[in-house]
Design an enzyme around this catalytic site. Structure first.
Site, PDB file in Angstrom:
ATOM      1  CB  CYS A  93     -41.130 -15.191   1.331  1.00  0.00           C
ATOM      2  SG  CYS A  93     -41.843 -14.367   2.772  1.00  0.00           S
ATOM      3  NE  ARG A 127     -41.754  -9.571   9.673  1.00  0.00           N
ATOM      4  CZ  ARG A 127     -42.120  -9.189   8.448  1.00  0.00           C
ATOM      5  NH1 ARG A 127     -42.876  -8.132   8.275  1.00  0.00           N
ATOM      6  NH2 ARG A 127     -41.716  -9.865   7.393  1.00  0.00           N
ATOM      7  CG  HIS A 189     -37.243 -16.954   3.577  1.00  0.00           C
ATOM      8  ND1 HIS A 189     -36.857 -16.285   2.454  1.00  0.00           N
ATOM      9  CD2 HIS A 189     -38.369 -16.361   4.012  1.00  0.00           C
ATOM     10  CE1 HIS A 189     -37.716 -15.302   2.237  1.00  0.00           C
ATOM     11  NE2 HIS A 189     -38.650 -15.325   3.150  1.00  0.00           N
TER      12      HIS A 189
HETATM   13  N1  GLN Z   1     -42.815  -8.467   2.951  1.00  0.00           N
HETATM   14  C1  GLN Z   1     -43.554  -9.717   2.963  1.00  0.00           C
HETATM   15  C2  GLN Z   1     -44.218  -9.994   4.291  1.00  0.00           C
HETATM   16  O1  GLN Z   1     -43.788  -9.502   5.310  1.00  0.00           O
HETATM   17  C3  GLN Z   1     -42.637 -10.842   2.545  1.00  0.00           C
HETATM   18  C4  GLN Z   1     -41.497 -11.050   3.487  1.00  0.00           C
HETATM   19  C5  GLN Z   1     -40.469 -12.003   2.988  1.00  0.00           C
HETATM   20  O2  GLN Z   1     -40.208 -12.181   1.783  1.00  0.00           O
HETATM   21  N2  GLN Z   1     -39.782 -12.599   3.941  1.00  0.00           N
HETATM   22  O3  GLN Z   1     -45.204 -10.722   4.349  1.00  0.00           O
END
Ligand code: GLN
Length: 246
Positions: A93, A127, A189
């Site tokens: 990520c 998101r 993740h």
């Molecule tokens: N901050 C990054 C995004 O929102 C990565 C997020 C994460 O590592 N879960 O894309």
């Protein structure tokens, strides 16, 4: 054999239990009578090609990514050299995004990348959250994604896999992650490796190949009954709930 792991910025890039991936490497190595020697590579530490067999970079919020991005980009040359010399790498990520050419965060922050992986990432205004199921050369891979970043691979770049359920790199290409030599970047993740033991073993075998200078060894099979069940639960959640915009 002692497998030398360089864990980049463990104090900053560590959300969603990404440290569990290191525990999986250590245990699966130990079950084959190998030892994992994990060293943290922080702000003050240099990357010295040849001294680590496997690099690991976890995920983080934009804020944490911003704190390490410049420092990591300054380490680009030795990290790229290490991977081109056969070191293995797993980036999850936030770490995955920073291994590309750069990441523009949700608030427009420009973060430089390492330029190892042929990709760029820009945050969108929604998101992408949920379980993900992939079809890959290493079999099915399941995990959980939560990112605003949309990652675009360069033409010809190799993704980790094809999205069966979920969003993946950008919610529209049908691709997830990126592979280059022995390096893998992914949004998954969960942590990723407890439910994807084949991927863990592939990376361990690549790291051992770097250590010995030979071919990746065939690792003794383990009883992965629980791991298979964990993957099935995750895959089922992805099939029923993955890929819905929040
Ligand atoms: N901050 C990054 C995004 O929102 C990565 C997020 C994460 O590592 N879960 O894309």
């Amino acid at each position: 054999m002692r497998i030398r792991v360089g864990h980049l910025y463990p104090d900053y890039l560590n959300i969603y239990a990404d440290r569990g991936n290191i525990a999986v490497f250590a245990q699966r190595a130990a079950w084959r009578r190998h030892e994992l020697d994990v060293t943290a590579i922080g702000m003050e530490d240099a990357i010295v090609p040849g001294t680590h067999d496997l690099y690991y970079v976890g995920g983080g919020q934009d804020r944490e990514q911003f704190l390490v991005a410049e420092n990591l980009a300054a380490k680009a040359a030795p990290l790229i050299e290490a991977v081109h010399d056969g070191a293995a790498l797993l980036a999850v990520c936030g770490g995955y995004q920073l291994l590309g050419r750069g990441y523009r965060g949700f608030h427009g922050e420009e973060m430089p990348g390492v330029g190892l992986l042929p990709l760029e990432t820009v945050a969108g205004d929604t998101r992408m959250i949920g379980d993900v199921l992939l079809d890959t050369d290493l079999g099915p891979i399941a995990g959980f994604e939560n990112h605003a970043g949309r990652t675009k691979l360069d033409p010809g770049a190799q993704p980790l896999g094809r999205v069966v359920s979920g969003f993946g790199n950008d919610g529209e290409s049908g691709e997830e992650g990126c592979r280059l030599l022995r390096a893998i970047g992914t949004y998954l993740h969960g942590p990723l490796l407890p439910r994807n033991p084949r991927l863990a073993d592939w990376l361990l075998a690549q790291a051992l190949a770097h250590r010995t200078g030979g071919e990746p060894p065939v690792l003794a099979p383990l009883d992965d009954e629980l791991e298979a069940q964990a993957q099935q639960v995750s895959a089922e959640r992805a099939r029923t709930r993955g890929g819905r915009s929040v």
